[in-house]
Motif scaffolding. Structure first.
Motif, short mmCIF file in Angstrom:
data_model
loop_
_atom_site.label_atom_id
_atom_site.label_comp_id
_atom_site.label_asym_id
_atom_site.label_seq_id
_atom_site.Cartn_x
_atom_site.Cartn_y
_atom_site.Cartn_z
N SER A 162 18.57 4.72 6.16
CA SER A 162 18.27 3.71 5.15
C SER A 162 19.36 2.66 5.09
O SER A 162 19.17 1.60 4.47
CB SER A 162 18.13 4.38 3.77
N ASP A 163 20.52 2.92 5.71
CA ASP A 163 21.63 1.98 5.73
C ASP A 163 22.14 1.87 7.16
O ASP A 163 22.13 2.86 7.91
CB ASP A 163 22.76 2.43 4.80
N VAL A 164 22.61 0.69 7.52
CA VAL A 164 23.03 0.47 8.90
C VAL A 164 24.26 1.30 9.25
O VAL A 164 24.50 1.63 10.42
CB VAL A 164 23.28 -1.03 9.14
N THR A 219 23.05 -5.30 15.50
CA THR A 219 24.21 -4.93 14.70
C THR A 219 25.04 -3.86 15.41
O THR A 219 26.28 -3.94 15.48
CB THR A 219 23.76 -4.42 13.33
N THR A 220 24.39 -2.86 15.96
CA THR A 220 25.08 -1.79 16.69
C THR A 220 25.81 -2.34 17.89
O THR A 220 26.96 -1.94 18.18
CB THR A 220 24.08 -0.70 17.10
N ALA A 221 25.17 -3.27 18.64
CA ALA A 221 25.82 -3.84 19.82
C ALA A 221 27.08 -4.62 19.42
O ALA A 221 28.12 -4.54 20.10
CB ALA A 221 24.84 -4.74 20.56
N LEU A 222 27.02 -5.37 18.31
CA LEU A 222 28.20 -6.13 17.87
C LEU A 222 29.32 -5.20 17.43
O LEU A 222 30.50 -5.41 17.79
CB LEU A 222 27.80 -7.06 16.72
N VAL A 223 29.00 -4.19 16.62
CA VAL A 223 30.03 -3.25 16.17
C VAL A 223 30.61 -2.50 17.37
O VAL A 223 31.83 -2.26 17.45
CB VAL A 223 29.45 -2.28 15.13
N GLN A 274 22.71 -7.02 3.32
CA GLN A 274 23.42 -5.94 2.64
C GLN A 274 23.47 -4.66 3.47
O GLN A 274 24.00 -3.65 3.02
CB GLN A 274 22.73 -5.62 1.30
N GLY A 275 22.88 -4.69 4.68
CA GLY A 275 22.93 -3.52 5.54
C GLY A 275 21.79 -2.55 5.33
O GLY A 275 21.82 -1.43 5.87
N ARG A 276 20.76 -2.93 4.56
CA ARG A 276 19.61 -2.06 4.39
C ARG A 276 18.76 -2.07 5.66
O ARG A 276 18.61 -3.09 6.34
CB ARG A 276 18.77 -2.51 3.21
N VAL A 277 18.18 -0.93 5.98
CA VAL A 277 17.30 -0.81 7.15
C VAL A 277 15.86 -0.78 6.65
O VAL A 277 15.46 0.13 5.90
CB VAL A 277 17.62 0.46 7.96
N SER A 288 31.05 -9.84 7.27
CA SER A 288 31.29 -9.62 5.85
C SER A 288 31.69 -8.18 5.55
O SER A 288 32.23 -7.90 4.47
CB SER A 288 30.04 -9.99 5.04
N HIS A 289 31.45 -7.23 6.46
CA HIS A 289 31.79 -5.82 6.22
C HIS A 289 32.76 -5.31 7.28
O HIS A 289 32.77 -4.11 7.60
CB HIS A 289 30.52 -4.95 6.24
N SER A 290 33.51 -6.22 7.85
CA SER A 290 34.40 -5.81 8.95
C SER A 290 35.43 -4.77 8.50
O SER A 290 35.76 -3.85 9.24
CB SER A 290 35.11 -7.04 9.53
N ARG A 291 35.95 -4.91 7.28
CA ARG A 291 36.96 -3.96 6.82
C ARG A 291 36.36 -2.58 6.63
O ARG A 291 36.95 -1.57 7.02
CB ARG A 291 37.58 -4.46 5.51
N GLU A 292 35.14 -2.52 6.03
CA GLU A 292 34.49 -1.23 5.83
C GLU A 292 34.17 -0.56 7.15
O GLU A 292 34.19 0.68 7.27
CB GLU A 292 33.20 -1.41 5.02
N LEU A 293 33.85 -1.38 8.16
CA LEU A 293 33.47 -0.82 9.45
C LEU A 293 34.67 -0.54 10.34
O LEU A 293 34.49 -0.07 11.48
CB LEU A 293 32.52 -1.80 10.17
#
Length: 780
Positions: free
Chosen positions: A758-760, A682-686, A707-710, A645-650
């Protein structure tokens, strides 16, 4: 073909069948089988002829073959119904081996004389007496319904009292009156024997009753003698005098006196006599008022704790606080602390080898109290805690009461070891029984099933220990004051080895300080290369192995004292290193592998998470391997959903929904669960999708949301210590775990760089290597 006066003969050697009797006869001989075949081929009539001591009877029984069959074991049998007597004539063999005989039927008369009726009446009365003596009155009821004298006499064929010879004689006696006369004579003998046996039994019973009366009278006589002071040792008086010295509470003394009064009225031969004495002995063994004085020298108490254990400041501070409060109450003249709410339960939670169990003895030493330990690991029976009720044979109080007896004081230190490993099954739940023991609001009135009196445990200092708090039931955990022992840094391990482990292992291996010494570099090499644990148990084992080899070389002459153990000697004695720091660098060199941090029952540990993707024939979706629990599987799904869902931002390729994503957590034989691997997944996938490797010096932990909150996690200190042991330089933690950093030793915070996210996306910025100018992989 058999005729009315010519019948096949079946010889009987083990039984005699009389008229009107039904019998099942095994066909064990060829003659018997041939006779049955011949009878079934005609009218079914057969002559049953007894053969006793090699002699055939002169009279047989004409019987009708009712049925032929087999028993479960395969034996062939035939069921017959007796009809009437027949006098034996000529006997011959026919073709086929059948034995046949000429017979003259001799049935009983249809009418009978008055004498026959009188004999039948007398015979019936004798048989009824026999049956009454044997307790078979129902059979007597059957005999009363038989009016025919001949039939009544032939019923003797069922009697076990008559031998085969006598039954043959009854069969051969054709006259009914003569038959009854013989039976009356025989049964009178049997009745006389039974009457004599009954008299003997009555005499024995009467003597037993007389002996019991004498016993009661003698017991009363002994009691009278005791009252007059003429008896033997006064057991009851001894119990009373001992109870006076114990100063029992009023309720306990009331129960003690009640049981003592029962003992006084009871005979020593009674089974309950021993049970009551056991109860009274236990009541006297409990230290109702015996206590030890606490050591109120706070400085000395702290010195004792510091000398016996390095580190563990939280526990030491809590013990000193406990002493300080009691000291102030005593100085102000307040009543001794006790009763509702005054108990102390200090629970030590930490991985194996950090010194939880041994710390209990040090606490008792510092307080000046007695120490006793109860191992709870693996117990399933609730009675182990509360005891058995006195109604059971071999009943005993529970482990709490036995620990008080062993300690001999009412205010000992009782360690409840491995409380997280208590089981539950059909015998009960011991952890539920511990609710009362470990509740300061209840344990001043603890009630053991065996004693059934209130026992005040509020003066006891309970120290439960556990490896993990998660397996302790919530109601029990709510009653505990938790102190976590998260493990030691390398510097603390070095200090522990110098002060405690080395002297102990030198002495245990027959050495002394003048013969061997160990350099600091050698100790550091053992700690870093041969052990990777939260505690020091493996470290002590490796030191023991090292000193065994040194002792062997000293005896062999290959080493001369004083010997110095350096890094080379360590390498030679312990072999190749068990752990290497280069492992993380090698495993995270490719995109898609991230280093996470986890907590296990053995302390903190690093956790590698690998991700890969496939196209082609693979079905799109998510595959998870590594024996993951439900919560961890959900974390992986959340991580994948966030990345998509956040592929473009990442900055990730937008078209990867047609790929199959595979996430694997190595050490597949070890079950894993929990949400704290969310940011690592999440880090491994990115990393995989962006082709950016994860930095080899970074470890991370935290729960991630869609939403990516930690979100915060537990076990911060254990995880950071694990990162230090694994050679990591940076650790990423949730922002909301910032207060937990106060638990970290100062030297650890200097060596490990802590990042709070606080955010991934902050996690990705710190964890991933910078993006190259041209991506290596294009996912289109």
């Amino acid at each position: 073909m058999a005729q009315d006066n010519r019948l096949p003969v079946m010889p009987l050697t083990q039984a005699v069948v009389l008229p009107r009797m039904s019998a099942t006869i095994p066909l064990e001989s060829e003659d018997a089988q041939a006779a049955v075949r011949a009878a079934l081929a005609d009218q079914g009539l057969i002559l049953l002829l007894p053969k006793i001591d090699g002699r055939y009877a002169t009279v047989g029984l004409v019987a009708k073959v009712e049925e032929k069959g087999n028993l479960p074991d395969g034996t062939e049998v035939v069921a017959v119904q007796g009809r009437h007597r027949a006098v034996l004539g000529n006997v011959s063999h026919e073709i086929g081996g059948t034995l046949v005989a000429d017979v003259s039927p001799s049935p009983d008369p249809v009418t009978w004389s008055d004498r026959a009726r009188d004999l039948a009446h007398e015979y019936r009365a004798i048989v009824e007496n026999i049956l009454e003596l044997r307790g078979a009155s129902q059979i007597a009821q059957v005999l009363r319904g038989i009016e025919n004298p001949g039939h009544l006499a032939d019923m003797s064929g069922y009697s076990p009292d008559h031998s085969l010879e006598r039954k043959v004689e009854i069969l051969e006696t054709l006259d009914v009156e003569e038959r009854l006369t013989k039976l009356i004579g025989w049964n009178k003998e049997i009745l006389g024997e039974l009457t004599l046996k009954q008299q003997l039994r009555d005499d024995v019973s009467e003597r037993m009753e007389k002996g019991q009366r004498e016993y009661i009278l003698r017991a009363q006589l002994e009691a009278i003698k005791k009252q007059l002071g003429e008896g033997a040792t006064d057991v009851v008086g001894d119990y009373r005098s001992r109870a006076e010295e114990k100063h029992m509470p009023e309720a306990a003394r009331k129960e003690f006196d009640r049981e003592l009064d029962r003992l006084e009225r009871m005979s020593e031969q009674s089974p309950e006599y021993g049970w009551i004495r056991n109860f009274l002995d236990w009541m006297l063994d409990i230290p109702w008022s015996t206590r030890t004085e606490d050591n109120f020298d706070l400085k000395k108490a702290r010195e004792i704790l510091d000398n016996e254990h390095s580190g563990l400041d939280d526990v030491k501070d809590r013990i000193i606080e406990f002493l300080a409060v009691r000291k102030r109450r005593q100085e102000k003249g307040l009543a001794p602390e006790g009763g509702r709410g005054s108990g102390a339960i200090i629970t030590l939670v930490g991985p194996p080898g950090v010194g939880k169990t041994s710390l209990g003895e040090s606490v008792a030493h510092a307080l000046g109290r007695k120490f006793t330990r109860i191992s709870l690991g693996g117990i399933h029976d609730e009675a182990e805690i509360r005891g058995h009720r006195r109604t059971y044979v071999g009943a005993l109080p529970g482990r709490i009461v036995r620990a008080l007896k062993e300690a001999g004081t009412k205010n000992p230190v009782i360690m409840l070891d491995e409380i997280d490993k208590v089981g539950a099954d059909w015998r009960g739940d011991p952890s539920s029984a511990l609710l009362e023991v470990l509740d300061p609001a209840q344990n001043h009135t603890f009630r053991d099933h065996y004693l059934e009196v209130d026992l005040d445990l509020s003066d006891v200092l309970f120290i439960p220990t556990a490896n993990v708090a998660d397996t302790i039931p919530s109601p029990l955990l709510d009653r505990m004051e938790l102190i976590r022992l998260d493990g030691y840094t390398e510097e603390e391990k070095l200090d522990i080895a110098r002060q405690h482990l080395l002297p102990r292992q030198v002495e245990r291996n027959g050495l002394d300080a003048n013969e061997v010494s160990v350099s600091d570099k050698a100790l550091q090499r053992i700690i870093s290369d041969y052990t990777r644990e939260a505690g020091v148990r493996s470290l002590e084992r490796e030191l023991g192995k090292l000193f065994r080899k040194v002792a062997t070389k000293l005896d062999a002459g290959s080493l001369t004292p004083p010997a110095t153990v350096d890094e080379a000697v360590v390498r030679e004695a312990l072999g190749k290193p068990h752990f290497q720091f280069e492992e993380i660098l090698e495993r995270t060199a490719v995109p898609g592998v991230a280093t996470g941090l986890a907590v296990t029952g053995a302390g903190g540990d690093v956790l590698f998470i690998e991700a890969t993707s496939m196209t082609g024939e693979s079905k799109p979706g998510l595959t998870l391997t590594g024996q993951l629990g439900d919560v961890m599987k959900e974390s992986a799904q959340i991580a994948l959903s966030y990345v998509r869902s956040h592929s473009r931002e990442l900055g990730l390729p937008e078209r990867f929904s047609d790929r199959q994503v595979h996430i694997h957590v190595p050490a597949g034989a070890v079950p894993k669960d929990g949400p704290s691997a969310g940011v690592t997944m999440t880090t491994a996938l990115v990393s995989l999708l962006s082709d950016r490797p994860v930095r080899s010096t970074v470890g991370m932990t935290g729960e991630v949301t869609l939403q990516g909150r930690v979100l915060p996690i537990g076990g911060v200190k254990q995880k950071v210590l694990a990162a230090k042991r694994a050679g990591l330089k940076e650790v990423i933690l949730p922002k909301r775990n910032e207060p937990d950093l106060d638990d970290l030793p100062a030297e650890l915070r200097e060596e490990i760089a802590i990042h709070l996210a606080s955010d991934v996306r902050e996690v990705l910025d710190w964890a991933l290597e910078p993006a190259s100018e041209a991506p290596k992989v294009a996912l289109a």
